[in-house]
Design an enzyme around this catalytic site. Sequence first.
Site, mmCIF file in Angstrom:
data_model
loop_
_atom_site.group_PDB
_atom_site.id
_atom_site.type_symbol
_atom_site.label_atom_id
_atom_site.label_comp_id
_atom_site.label_asym_id
_atom_site.label_seq_id
_atom_site.Cartn_x
_atom_site.Cartn_y
_atom_site.Cartn_z
ATOM 1 N N GLY A 151 -59.867 36.298 6.315
ATOM 2 C CA GLY A 151 -59.434 35.986 4.958
ATOM 3 C C GLY A 151 -58.871 34.581 4.890
ATOM 4 C CB SER A 209 -53.394 37.843 8.416
ATOM 5 O OG SER A 209 -52.959 36.628 8.983
ATOM 6 C CE LYS A 263 -55.055 36.669 11.658
ATOM 7 N NZ LYS A 263 -56.392 36.312 11.128
ATOM 8 C CG ASP A 287 -60.902 31.863 12.170
ATOM 9 O OD1 ASP A 287 -61.807 31.336 11.526
ATOM 10 O OD2 ASP A 287 -59.807 32.166 11.633
ATOM 11 C CG ASP A 291 -55.262 33.514 13.917
ATOM 12 O OD1 ASP A 291 -55.620 32.629 14.721
ATOM 13 O OD2 ASP A 291 -55.692 33.586 12.749
ATOM 14 C CE LYS A 301 -60.686 33.169 8.472
ATOM 15 N NZ LYS A 301 -59.705 32.141 8.879
ATOM 16 C CE LYS A 325 -52.581 33.331 10.490
ATOM 17 N NZ LYS A 325 -53.931 32.821 10.815
ATOM 18 C CD GLU A 377 -58.199 35.239 14.015
ATOM 19 O OE1 GLU A 377 -57.495 36.272 13.880
ATOM 20 O OE2 GLU A 377 -58.624 34.590 13.057
#
Length: 380
Positions: A290, A135, A161, A238, A188, A262, A163, A213
């Site tokens: 994570g 990420s 991934k 998420d 995400d 998670k 952000k 996400e």
Amino acid sequence: MKVEAITLRELRMPLVSAFETSFGRTTERRILLVTAHCDGADGWGECTAGEHPLYCEESTDTAWYVLREYLAPALAGSPLESAREASSRMPGVRGHRMAKAALENALWDAEAQLRKVPLWKLVGGTRKELAAGVSIGIQQSPEQLLEKIAAELDAGYQRIKVKVKPGWDVAVLERIRARWPEILLSCDANSAYTLDDVEHLKKFDQFGLLMIEQPLWSDEIYLHSLLQHELKTSICLDESILNARHALAAIELKACRILNIKLGRVGGFSEAIRVHDIAQAAGIPVWCGGMLESGVGRSHNLALSTLNGFSLPGDVSASARYWREDIIEPEVTVSPNGTIAVSESPGRGYALRQELIERLTVRRETVRGQASHPAGAHCG
Ligand code: OSB
Ligand code: MG
């Protein structure tokens, strides 16, 4: 097993590089570790709450408070058949799942040690080689992001991934796809968009993303189903999946086609396994998220990722991406083809660097079994 005492400690650990999401920027973690002292075994768990209540309502300080005042007194001094039982001993406390997970997961570790089996076997895992993804936070410039991606691909990671947020999305994804048309890529948003952005989010479809996400509100499932209906790209939830009932609702409403699990967000291994089982029964792939964990939380994430339904690369990556020195030995490393080998040792499978932990500790408190506590009436 008898839970003789529970120790809480807070460590300060600076990140190797700052991590920025649509909700904020982290440079130093305040890591809350829980040790469950049980029949001579010490089980360790990590609270994944952030320093500030931005990803969710919890923070390091709220978790410390709830653990010290309610959860630790409810469990310290009591016998337990198994770690699976722990959550039913905390029924009076609403929410605070990350605090609960830290304690429950410490008990899972203790139980695995006492039974002399690897934690991943105790939770029912079967996978022995885990697919690792990364990420990557929001950067100063697209060029800097491309450099980071290149380094992670060189290291072997199987999925990238990035952000995103308004102003750091379509143009950035365009640059990534221009350079790497074929890689497994996802993004995400950490709830950065609203339903007013549907037309904008439809532009993401051109990039062939594995998923987007949590595009919308952290507490929404239904509105994600409306958005999923409009998008080709699969939504992965998420923030809005806090338990197995939410997972079932999201699946039935077709609010997502993928789930991120998670441990902290859902309250620990027991609930994470239930979410996994529901997704698997519905044919929905899951992967392990994570929360910038130290080696303790990281080792728990690896154990969870061995469950059969974790068919997509997770945000499980090498210790060295986060820490100059991790608190476990050996550190988590990733092979050149982007996999992490599961440890065969009992418990978490990684030893603790006790001296380093001592050096990083800024506060510590031990709760011992006591006959009565103000919270006892609620926590049973
Ligand atoms: O949304 O997955 C997230 C980190 C902190 C809070 C939320 C998230 C993240 C990450 C980092 O994406 C994952 C990791 O590398 O630990
Ligand atoms: Mg996320």
